[in-house]
Design a protein around this motif. Structure first.
Motif, PDB file in Angstrom:
ATOM      1  N   MET A  21       0.829  -1.213   0.000  1.00 25.20           N
ATOM      2  CA  MET A  21       0.000   0.000   0.000  1.00 25.20           C
ATOM      3  C   MET A  21       0.861   1.259   0.000  1.00 25.20           C
ATOM      4  O   MET A  21       0.524   2.248  -0.660  1.00 25.20           O
ATOM      5  CB  MET A  21      -0.943   0.003   1.205  1.00 25.20           C
ATOM      6  CG  MET A  21      -2.075  -0.977   1.085  1.00 25.20           C
ATOM      7  SD  MET A  21      -3.175  -0.950   2.513  1.00 25.20           S
ATOM      8  CE  MET A  21      -3.900   0.666   2.347  1.00 25.20           C
ATOM      9  N   THR A  22       1.955   1.248   0.731  1.00 29.13           N
ATOM     10  CA  THR A  22       2.848   2.405   0.765  1.00 29.13           C
ATOM     11  C   THR A  22       3.458   2.659  -0.603  1.00 29.13           C
ATOM     12  O   THR A  22       3.477   3.797  -1.085  1.00 29.13           O
ATOM     13  CB  THR A  22       3.956   2.192   1.811  1.00 29.13           C
ATOM     14  OG1 THR A  22       3.347   1.979   3.085  1.00 29.13           O
ATOM     15  CG2 THR A  22       4.881   3.379   1.875  1.00 29.13           C
ATOM     16  N   LEU A  23       3.951   1.612  -1.239  1.00 27.60           N
ATOM     17  CA  LEU A  23       4.518   1.766  -2.586  1.00 27.60           C
ATOM     18  C   LEU A  23       3.444   2.201  -3.579  1.00 27.60           C
ATOM     19  O   LEU A  23       3.686   3.032  -4.454  1.00 27.60           O
ATOM     20  CB  LEU A  23       5.183   0.471  -3.032  1.00 27.60           C
ATOM     21  CG  LEU A  23       6.408   0.052  -2.232  1.00 27.60           C
ATOM     22  CD1 LEU A  23       6.906  -1.315  -2.684  1.00 27.60           C
ATOM     23  CD2 LEU A  23       7.502   1.099  -2.318  1.00 27.60           C
ATOM     24  N   GLY A  24       2.250   1.658  -3.429  1.00 32.13           N
ATOM     25  CA  GLY A  24       1.139   2.054  -4.291  1.00 32.13           C
ATOM     26  C   GLY A  24       0.745   3.506  -4.092  1.00 32.13           C
ATOM     27  O   GLY A  24       0.385   4.200  -5.058  1.00 32.13           O
ATOM     28  N   SER A  25       0.835   3.988  -2.864  1.00 28.65           N
ATOM     29  CA  SER A  25       0.486   5.393  -2.612  1.00 28.65           C
ATOM     30  C   SER A  25       1.481   6.321  -3.295  1.00 28.65           C
ATOM     31  O   SER A  25       1.109   7.401  -3.758  1.00 28.65           O
ATOM     32  CB  SER A  25       0.442   5.682  -1.106  1.00 28.65           C
ATOM     33  OG  SER A  25       1.741   5.757  -0.555  1.00 28.65           O
ATOM     34  N   LEU A  26       2.738   5.891  -3.376  1.00 29.59           N
ATOM     35  CA  LEU A  26       3.742   6.721  -4.055  1.00 29.59           C
ATOM     36  C   LEU A  26       3.458   6.839  -5.547  1.00 29.59           C
ATOM     37  O   LEU A  26       3.715   7.887  -6.146  1.00 29.59           O
ATOM     38  CB  LEU A  26       5.140   6.149  -3.826  1.00 29.59           C
ATOM     39  CG  LEU A  26       5.663   6.255  -2.400  1.00 29.59           C
ATOM     40  CD1 LEU A  26       6.995   5.543  -2.276  1.00 29.59           C
ATOM     41  CD2 LEU A  26       5.769   7.694  -1.964  1.00 29.59           C
ATOM     42  N   VAL A  27       2.892   5.787  -6.131  1.00 32.68           N
ATOM     43  CA  VAL A  27       2.541   5.823  -7.550  1.00 32.68           C
ATOM     44  C   VAL A  27       1.540   6.942  -7.819  1.00 32.68           C
ATOM     45  O   VAL A  27       1.582   7.597  -8.848  1.00 32.68           O
ATOM     46  CB  VAL A  27       1.982   4.456  -8.007  1.00 32.68           C
ATOM     47  CG1 VAL A  27       1.371   4.525  -9.389  1.00 32.68           C
ATOM     48  CG2 VAL A  27       3.067   3.388  -7.938  1.00 32.68           C
ATOM     49  N   PHE A  28       0.630   7.167  -6.865  1.00 32.47           N
ATOM     50  CA  PHE A  28      -0.366   8.228  -7.030  1.00 32.47           C
ATOM     51  C   PHE A  28       0.101   9.568  -6.472  1.00 32.47           C
ATOM     52  O   PHE A  28      -0.209  10.619  -7.026  1.00 32.47           O
ATOM     53  CB  PHE A  28      -1.688   7.829  -6.364  1.00 32.47           C
ATOM     54  CG  PHE A  28      -2.338   6.673  -7.037  1.00 32.47           C
ATOM     55  CD1 PHE A  28      -2.967   6.823  -8.261  1.00 32.47           C
ATOM     56  CD2 PHE A  28      -2.317   5.417  -6.472  1.00 32.47           C
ATOM     57  CE1 PHE A  28      -3.567   5.757  -8.900  1.00 32.47           C
ATOM     58  CE2 PHE A  28      -2.909   4.340  -7.095  1.00 32.47           C
ATOM     59  CZ  PHE A  28      -3.537   4.512  -8.316  1.00 32.47           C
ATOM     60  N   MET A  29       0.845   9.524  -5.368  1.00 33.11           N
ATOM     61  CA  MET A  29       1.245  10.763  -4.702  1.00 33.11           C
ATOM     62  C   MET A  29       2.274  11.559  -5.506  1.00 33.11           C
ATOM     63  O   MET A  29       2.190  12.785  -5.579  1.00 33.11           O
ATOM     64  CB  MET A  29       1.842  10.469  -3.318  1.00 33.11           C
ATOM     65  CG  MET A  29       0.841  10.119  -2.258  1.00 33.11           C
ATOM     66  SD  MET A  29      -0.290  11.457  -1.895  1.00 33.11           S
ATOM     67  CE  MET A  29       0.822  12.648  -1.196  1.00 33.11           C
ATOM     68  N   LEU A  30       3.246  10.898  -6.098  1.00 31.83           N
ATOM     69  CA  LEU A  30       4.300  11.629  -6.808  1.00 31.83           C
ATOM     70  C   LEU A  30       3.769  12.421  -8.003  1.00 31.83           C
ATOM     71  O   LEU A  30       4.060  13.612  -8.109  1.00 31.83           O
ATOM     72  CB  LEU A  30       5.427  10.681  -7.201  1.00 31.83           C
ATOM     73  CG  LEU A  30       6.204  10.093  -6.009  1.00 31.83           C
ATOM     74  CD1 LEU A  30       7.250   9.099  -6.492  1.00 31.83           C
ATOM     75  CD2 LEU A  30       6.833  11.179  -5.173  1.00 31.83           C
ATOM     76  N   PRO A  31       2.955  11.825  -8.897  1.00 33.90           N
ATOM     77  CA  PRO A  31       2.399  12.652  -9.987  1.00 33.90           C
ATOM     78  C   PRO A  31       1.448  13.734  -9.470  1.00 33.90           C
ATOM     79  O   PRO A  31       1.439  14.862  -9.984  1.00 33.90           O
ATOM     80  CB  PRO A  31       1.649  11.653 -10.864  1.00 33.90           C
ATOM     81  CG  PRO A  31       2.217  10.339 -10.528  1.00 33.90           C
ATOM     82  CD  PRO A  31       2.665  10.423  -9.108  1.00 33.90           C
ATOM     83  N   PHE A  32       0.651  13.405  -8.445  1.00 38.31           N
ATOM     84  CA  PHE A  32      -0.255  14.393  -7.876  1.00 38.31           C
ATOM     85  C   PHE A  32       0.515  15.576  -7.298  1.00 38.31           C
ATOM     86  O   PHE A  32       0.147  16.733  -7.508  1.00 38.31           O
ATOM     87  CB  PHE A  32      -1.125  13.748  -6.793  1.00 38.31           C
ATOM     88  CG  PHE A  32      -1.972  14.731  -6.047  1.00 38.31           C
ATOM     89  CD1 PHE A  32      -3.109  15.260  -6.622  1.00 38.31           C
ATOM     90  CD2 PHE A  32      -1.620  15.133  -4.768  1.00 38.31           C
ATOM     91  CE1 PHE A  32      -3.887  16.173  -5.934  1.00 38.31           C
ATOM     92  CE2 PHE A  32      -2.388  16.043  -4.082  1.00 38.31           C
ATOM     93  CZ  PHE A  32      -3.533  16.573  -4.660  1.00 38.31           C
ATOM     94  N   MET A  33       1.588  15.287  -6.582  1.00 38.21           N
ATOM     95  CA  MET A  33       2.365  16.353  -5.977  1.00 38.21           C
ATOM     96  C   MET A  33       3.110  17.163  -7.043  1.00 38.21           C
ATOM     97  O   MET A  33       3.274  18.373  -6.903  1.00 38.21           O
ATOM     98  CB  MET A  33       3.352  15.785  -4.950  1.00 38.21           C
ATOM     99  CG  MET A  33       2.664  15.155  -3.751  1.00 38.21           C
ATOM    100  SD  MET A  33       1.496  16.237  -2.917  1.00 38.21           S
ATOM    101  CE  MET A  33       2.594  17.224  -1.973  1.00 38.21           C
ATOM    102  N   ALA A  34       3.561  16.511  -8.116  1.00 39.65           N
ATOM    103  CA  ALA A  34       4.214  17.244  -9.203  1.00 39.65           C
ATOM    104  C   ALA A  34       3.227  18.198  -9.862  1.00 39.65           C
ATOM    105  O   ALA A  34       3.555  19.364 -10.131  1.00 39.65           O
ATOM    106  CB  ALA A  34       4.782  16.268 -10.234  1.00 39.65           C
TER     107      ALA A  34
END
Length: 93
Positions: A21-34
């Motif tokens: 789940m943590t790795l999966g959240s990074l998949v969504f968080m990094l583009p969202f934060m960019a």
């Protein structure tokens, strides 16, 4: 062959799913934060660095706790309802 799962290891399953789940959240968080950084730079608002650092930790903690509770609940209910059942078949490779 019919197989029934009678016990789920709470700590092991919670640990693995929390990391996924943590790795999966990074998949969504990094583009969202960019995207958020690009839009906030034009408006002059500060970038929410704390959110980028905190959200994966939140996913890790809550993913672990929820999976742990789900495994414990399954292990308690399996006594009364039976476990997950599935059928397997041996195939020659």
């Amino acid at each position: 062959m019919k197989i029934e799962i009678r016990y789920l290891s709470p700590h092991q399953n919670a640990k693995v799913l929390a990391i996924i789940m943590t790795l999966g959240s990074l998949v969504f968080m990094l583009p969202f934060m960019a995207f958020s950084a690009a839009t906030k730079m034009s408006s002059g608002a500060p970038f929410p660095w704390g959110m980028l650092l905190i959200m994966p930790v939140v996913y890790l903690v809550f993913g672990y706790l929820m999976t742990l509770l789900a495994c414990v609940a399954y292990n308690l209910m399996v006594r009364f309802t039976g476990g997950f059942e599935f059928t397997t078949d041996d195939k020659d490779l």
